[in-house]
Scaffold this motif. Structure first.
Motif, PDB file in Angstrom:
ATOM      1  N   HIS A   1       0.909  -1.256   0.029  1.00 23.84           N
ATOM      2  CA  HIS A   1       0.073   0.053   0.107  1.00 23.84           C
ATOM      3  C   HIS A   1       0.734   1.233   0.204  1.00 23.84           C
ATOM      4  CE1 HIS A   1      -3.058  -2.521   2.303  1.00 23.84           C
ATOM      5  NE2 HIS A   1      -3.250  -2.581   1.108  1.00 23.84           N
ATOM      6  N   GLN A   2       0.411   2.396  -0.794  1.00 26.97           N
ATOM      7  CA  GLN A   2       1.132   3.453  -0.681  1.00 26.97           C
ATOM      8  C   GLN A   2       0.385   4.626  -0.193  1.00 26.97           C
ATOM      9  OE1 GLN A   2       2.362   4.890  -4.681  1.00 26.97           O
ATOM     10  NE2 GLN A   2       3.418   6.760  -3.588  1.00 26.97           N
ATOM     11  N   TRP A   3       0.680   5.238   0.742  1.00 29.17           N
ATOM     12  CA  TRP A   3      -0.176   6.175   1.689  1.00 29.17           C
ATOM     13  C   TRP A   3       0.381   7.332   1.230  1.00 29.17           C
ATOM     14  CZ3 TRP A   3      -3.891   4.835   5.247  1.00 29.17           C
ATOM     15  CH2 TRP A   3      -4.217   3.524   5.289  1.00 29.17           C
ATOM     16  N   LEU A   4      -0.499   8.499   0.762  1.00 32.15           N
ATOM     17  CA  LEU A   4      -0.136   9.839   0.294  1.00 32.15           C
ATOM     18  C   LEU A   4      -0.687  10.509   1.648  1.00 32.15           C
ATOM     19  CD1 LEU A   4       1.304  11.812  -1.638  1.00 32.15           C
ATOM     20  CD2 LEU A   4      -1.010  11.948  -3.002  1.00 32.15           C
ATOM     21  N   VAL A   5       0.218  11.388   2.238  1.00 30.39           N
ATOM     22  CA  VAL A   5      -0.428  11.971   3.486  1.00 30.39           C
ATOM     23  C   VAL A   5       0.279  13.450   3.249  1.00 30.39           C
ATOM     24  CG1 VAL A   5      -0.382  12.075   5.974  1.00 30.39           C
ATOM     25  CG2 VAL A   5      -0.371   9.905   4.845  1.00 30.39           C
ATOM     26  N   GLU A   6      -0.838  14.188   3.516  1.00 31.52           N
ATOM     27  CA  GLU A   6      -0.440  15.634   3.683  1.00 31.52           C
ATOM     28  C   GLU A   6      -0.680  16.308   5.095  1.00 31.52           C
ATOM     29  OE1 GLU A   6      -2.535  18.505   0.859  1.00 31.52           O
ATOM     30  OE2 GLU A   6      -2.033  20.271   2.303  1.00 31.52           O
ATOM     31  N   PHE A   7       0.571  16.977   5.644  1.00 31.79           N
ATOM     32  CA  PHE A   7       0.790  17.236   7.235  1.00 31.79           C
ATOM     33  C   PHE A   7       0.677  18.483   7.248  1.00 31.79           C
ATOM     34  CE2 PHE A   7       1.801  13.159   8.822  1.00 31.79           C
ATOM     35  CZ  PHE A   7       2.639  12.308   7.593  1.00 31.79           C
ATOM     36  N   VAL A   8      -0.107  18.917   8.351  1.00 29.37           N
ATOM     37  CA  VAL A   8      -0.259  20.362   8.895  1.00 29.37           C
ATOM     38  C   VAL A   8       1.187  20.639   9.607  1.00 29.37           C
ATOM     39  CG1 VAL A   8      -1.182  21.944  10.419  1.00 29.37           C
ATOM     40  CG2 VAL A   8      -2.741  20.409   9.072  1.00 29.37           C
TER      41      VAL A   8
ATOM     42  N   PHE B   1      -3.865  18.254  -1.918  1.00 25.81           N
ATOM     43  CA  PHE B   1      -5.522  17.685  -1.755  1.00 25.81           C
ATOM     44  C   PHE B   1      -6.385  18.925  -2.115  1.00 25.81           C
ATOM     45  CE2 PHE B   1      -3.314  14.449   0.362  1.00 25.81           C
ATOM     46  CZ  PHE B   1      -3.879  13.297   0.330  1.00 25.81           C
ATOM     47  N   GLU B   2      -6.059  19.964  -1.435  1.00 24.88           N
ATOM     48  CA  GLU B   2      -7.118  21.126  -1.942  1.00 24.88           C
ATOM     49  C   GLU B   2      -6.850  21.543  -3.498  1.00 24.88           C
ATOM     50  OE1 GLU B   2      -7.767  26.000  -0.535  1.00 24.88           O
ATOM     51  OE2 GLU B   2      -6.263  24.410   0.587  1.00 24.88           O
ATOM     52  N   ALA B   3      -5.597  21.355  -4.169  1.00 25.07           N
ATOM     53  CA  ALA B   3      -5.581  22.033  -5.491  1.00 25.07           C
ATOM     54  C   ALA B   3      -6.105  20.935  -6.352  1.00 25.07           C
ATOM     55  CB  ALA B   3      -4.015  21.780  -5.730  1.00 25.07           C
ATOM     56  N   TRP B   4      -6.240  19.615  -5.912  1.00 22.33           N
ATOM     57  CA  TRP B   4      -6.891  18.293  -6.646  1.00 22.33           C
ATOM     58  C   TRP B   4      -8.280  18.635  -6.676  1.00 22.33           C
ATOM     59  CZ3 TRP B   4     -10.562  14.699  -5.785  1.00 22.33           C
ATOM     60  CH2 TRP B   4     -10.668  13.775  -7.014  1.00 22.33           C
ATOM     61  N   LEU B   5      -8.782  19.031  -5.446  1.00 26.55           N
ATOM     62  CA  LEU B   5     -10.517  19.348  -5.329  1.00 26.55           C
ATOM     63  C   LEU B   5     -10.884  20.474  -6.284  1.00 26.55           C
ATOM     64  CD1 LEU B   5     -11.055  18.425  -1.629  1.00 26.55           C
ATOM     65  CD2 LEU B   5     -11.835  17.338  -3.625  1.00 26.55           C
ATOM     66  N   ALA B   6     -10.009  21.696  -6.189  1.00 25.25           N
ATOM     67  CA  ALA B   6     -10.112  22.711  -6.763  1.00 25.25           C
ATOM     68  C   ALA B   6     -10.275  22.308  -8.438  1.00 25.25           C
ATOM     69  CB  ALA B   6      -9.075  23.944  -6.599  1.00 25.25           C
ATOM     70  N   LYS B   7      -9.205  21.644  -8.785  1.00 25.16           N
ATOM     71  CA  LYS B   7      -9.185  21.315 -10.071  1.00 25.16           C
ATOM     72  C   LYS B   7     -10.345  20.463 -10.575  1.00 25.16           C
ATOM     73  CE  LYS B   7      -6.306  18.711 -13.363  1.00 25.16           C
ATOM     74  NZ  LYS B   7      -4.910  17.953 -13.613  1.00 25.16           N
TER      75      LYS B   7
ATOM     76  N   ARG C   1      -4.943   2.904  -8.586  1.00 24.31           N
ATOM     77  CA  ARG C   1      -4.073   3.920  -8.304  1.00 24.31           C
ATOM     78  C   ARG C   1      -4.539   5.267  -9.069  1.00 24.31           C
ATOM     79  NH1 ARG C   1       0.428   2.918  -5.995  1.00 24.31           N
ATOM     80  NH2 ARG C   1       1.443   4.678  -7.172  1.00 24.31           N
ATOM     81  N   GLU C   2      -5.721   5.074  -9.767  1.00 23.71           N
ATOM     82  CA  GLU C   2      -5.898   6.407 -10.428  1.00 23.71           C
ATOM     83  C   GLU C   2      -6.049   7.622  -9.863  1.00 23.71           C
ATOM     84  OE1 GLU C   2      -9.591   7.897 -13.235  1.00 23.71           O
ATOM     85  OE2 GLU C   2      -9.730   5.928 -12.840  1.00 23.71           O
TER      86      GLU C   2
ATOM     87  N   ALA D   1      -3.064  10.805  -9.774  1.00 24.46           N
ATOM     88  CA  ALA D   1      -3.474  12.066 -10.090  1.00 24.46           C
ATOM     89  C   ALA D   1      -3.047  12.823  -9.085  1.00 24.46           C
ATOM     90  CB  ALA D   1      -5.167  12.215 -10.224  1.00 24.46           C
ATOM     91  N   LEU D   2      -2.981  12.622  -7.770  1.00 22.55           N
ATOM     92  CA  LEU D   2      -2.649  13.406  -6.616  1.00 22.55           C
ATOM     93  C   LEU D   2      -1.191  13.763  -6.802  1.00 22.55           C
ATOM     94  CD1 LEU D   2      -4.896  12.035  -4.161  1.00 22.55           C
ATOM     95  CD2 LEU D   2      -5.016  14.611  -4.879  1.00 22.55           C
ATOM     96  N   LEU D   3      -0.368  12.640  -7.197  1.00 18.76           N
ATOM     97  CA  LEU D   3       0.994  12.793  -7.116  1.00 18.76           C
ATOM     98  C   LEU D   3       1.420  13.700  -8.495  1.00 18.76           C
ATOM     99  CD1 LEU D   3       2.110   9.070  -6.720  1.00 18.76           C
ATOM    100  CD2 LEU D   3       2.563  10.910  -5.226  1.00 18.76           C
ATOM    101  N   GLU D   4       0.781  13.475  -9.551  1.00 21.32           N
ATOM    102  CA  GLU D   4       0.922  14.647 -10.813  1.00 21.32           C
ATOM    103  C   GLU D   4       0.511  15.923 -10.175  1.00 21.32           C
ATOM    104  OE1 GLU D   4      -1.253  13.476 -13.905  1.00 21.32           O
ATOM    105  OE2 GLU D   4      -0.323  11.511 -14.284  1.00 21.32           O
TER     106      GLU D   4
END
Length: 506
Positions: free
Chosen positions: A418-425, A472-478, A495-496, A500-503
């Motif tokens: 599993h790959q976990w993509l995590v955005e931290f504060v 994550f915010e940028a992806w949602l905005a897109k 992995r779609e 997309a988030l990695l891009e």
């Protein structure tokens, strides 16, 4: 005097909440009876032989379980203005639901009955209960800061000025009774703005000087608003700006990963948090105990429930259990019939019961949002708990996350993972420790995952990828999904989304 009248009226609902606890089966029987009686002369009701006296078993045998796609031809008729299709009359409001990677939005009918006897009744019950649990909070002595989405014209009826489509939060806010409107902030012209960044800024400036006593909304978006309010307040902590703030009614995502963020944003020992489970399709449950995150299933709010054992979802004809037949422990896919004309509708959420007397639940995941590429059966509830444990152990504050499989590659020794993509504060003291605690926690709470991780034979240790701030915010905005109840799916067997988030990050 108005406060006293409101307080008296709300307290009357506490007796009904107690009935939900003590008379669950009787209430559900009444709901089904009312639904069938009301819809008996609709096109759907005539097709499936709705009559007074139809038993729950007969109802289940006559009416098929439907996904959104299967029910959509009827919903489209309703969208286009046909009357008496799924529910009596013409429906003017529709909740536009997203939250999946599917580009096609869902349009969920919102009838006046589902608003008044569903969302609003449950909202009154929640306020009454919160006032009973936390009388010191004074939730009627100030404003509720409600964070929601927006609405616009119905694209299927562009010339009908009375028909609208939008986030369920916007539909609810727009139609609130006058007494409730007077208790919330910001005003509708700000709360319903479509452009999220402009809305965030204007809302923050407006509410800065309000007497906010309660927050209501999605944790991820509330964090952004609170930070901006603090900035506009000269960097002061939120309790100095709103000294009477005592309660946050939160939903849409699990609160565990965000709890520490809110403790830092609102460092007040009397701040309280209660979870709600509402969706475009209805208001299903709320937390009724301050010392437990379990939620009371609402049985008198226009929704009749059935439950498919999650283990049987792939069966050609899965069983649909009634409330009397469920057990504590297993996950069930939620099937609902509602006063918005959704009939035996497979909503896509899974829940598990933690108590049967009264009926209390936890959201365990989505039927389409889970990780099971290798038989590991990781559901959203597992993921939320593991991320929260990893954050606590490493001093991290998590903004958002998602996970996807790492599939086997050709060649000897290749393993899945599993790959976990995590955005931290706030990043963890050690990214390696974060991944290790996440892995250990998943092994402790999920035996299927633990079996696949045994000696790293089927699954390698999780791979942690740290997302750049704003990913994550940028992806949602897109995707045009900023604000409201929109969120990035936590788990996927594809992995779609992660790619997309990695891009987006790069």
């Amino acid at each position: 005097m108005i406060d006293e009248l409101l307080s008296w009226a709300l307290k009357q609902r506490l007796g009904r909440v107690e009935q939900v606890r003590s008379q669950p089966h009787e209430l559900q029987a009444q709901v089904l009876k009312q639904l069938l009686h009301t819809a008996r002369n609709t096109a759907w009701g005539r097709e499936y032989g709705y009559t007074d006296g139809l038993s729950a078993a007969e109802f289940a045998s006559r009416v098929p379980i439907s996904s959104y796609e299967q029910l959509y031809p009827r919903i489209e008729q309703v969208l286009r203005g046909e009357a008496d299709v799924l529910w009596p009359g013409r429906v003017q409001w529709f909740a536009k639901s997203s939250g999946t990677t599917n580009a096609r939005s869902k349009y969920i009918p919102v009838t006046s009955e589902s608003l008044e006897n569903g969302h609003y009744r449950a909202g009154r019950d929640m306020v009454a209960l919160a006032g009973s649990l936390y009388p010191e909070a004074g939730i009627l002595r100030g404003k509720t800061l409600a964070l929601g989405g927006s609405h616009g014209p119905n694209p299927f009826r562009p010339t009908d000025a009375h028909s609208h489509v939008g986030d369920v939060s916007a539909v609810i806010m727009h139609n609130l009774p006058r007494w409730a409107q007077s208790r919330r902030t910001p005003p509708l012209e700000l709360a319903l703005l479509d452009e999220w960044q402009e809305k965030l800024e204007r809302m923050a400036r407006h509410v800065l000087h309000e007497n906010v006593v309660t927050l209501a909304g999605v944790p991820t978006w509330m964090i952004l608003l609170l930070r901006r309010v603090s900035e506009l307040g000269g960097g002061r902590p939120i309790p100095e700006i709103w000294p009477n703030l005592r309660l946050f009614l939160h939903g849409a995502v699990a609160f565990g990963p965000y709890r520490e963020v809110f403790r830092q944003l609102i460092p007040h020992e009397q701040m309280r948090y209660l979870e709600i489970y509402n969706a475009s399709e209805g208001y299903f449950a709320f937390q009724d105990q301050p010392d437990s995150s379990d939620m009371l299933l609402l049985l008198d709010h226009g929704v009749y429930y059935e439950f498919i054992p999650a283990a049987e979802l792939d069966h050609e004809q899965p069983r649909a259990l009634t409330l009397e037949q469920v057990e504590v422990g297993p996950s069930y896919a939620l099937v609902i019939s509602t006063n918005a004309g959704l009939w035996r509708y497979h909503i896509g959420d899974t829940v598990r019961f933690t108590s049967l007397a009264p009926y209390r639940i936890r959201i365990s995941g989505r039927t389409k949002h889970f990780l099971n590429a290798f038989g590991e059966e990781v559901v959203v509830e597992n993921a939320e708990a593991a991320v929260a444990a990893a954050a606590e152990a490493t001093g991290a504050l998590v903004r958002d996350f998602t996970a996807a499989p790492i599939y086997f590659e050709a060649g000897a020794g290749s393993r899945g993972g599993h790959q976990w993509l995590v955005e931290f504060v706030q990043p963890p003291a050690s990214a390696q420790q974060f991944a290790e605690v996440l892995d250990t926690t998943l092994r402790q709470i999920n035996s299927d995952y633990d079996a696949k991780r045994h000696r790293d034979m089927a699954l390698q240790p999780p791979v942690l990828t740290v997302a750049a701030p704003g990913t994550f915010e940028a992806w949602l905005a897109k995707k045009g999904k900023l604000g409201g109840q929109h969120k990035v799916p936590r788990l996927s067997n594809s992995r779609e989304l992660l790619e997309a988030l990695l891009e987006q990050k790069s």
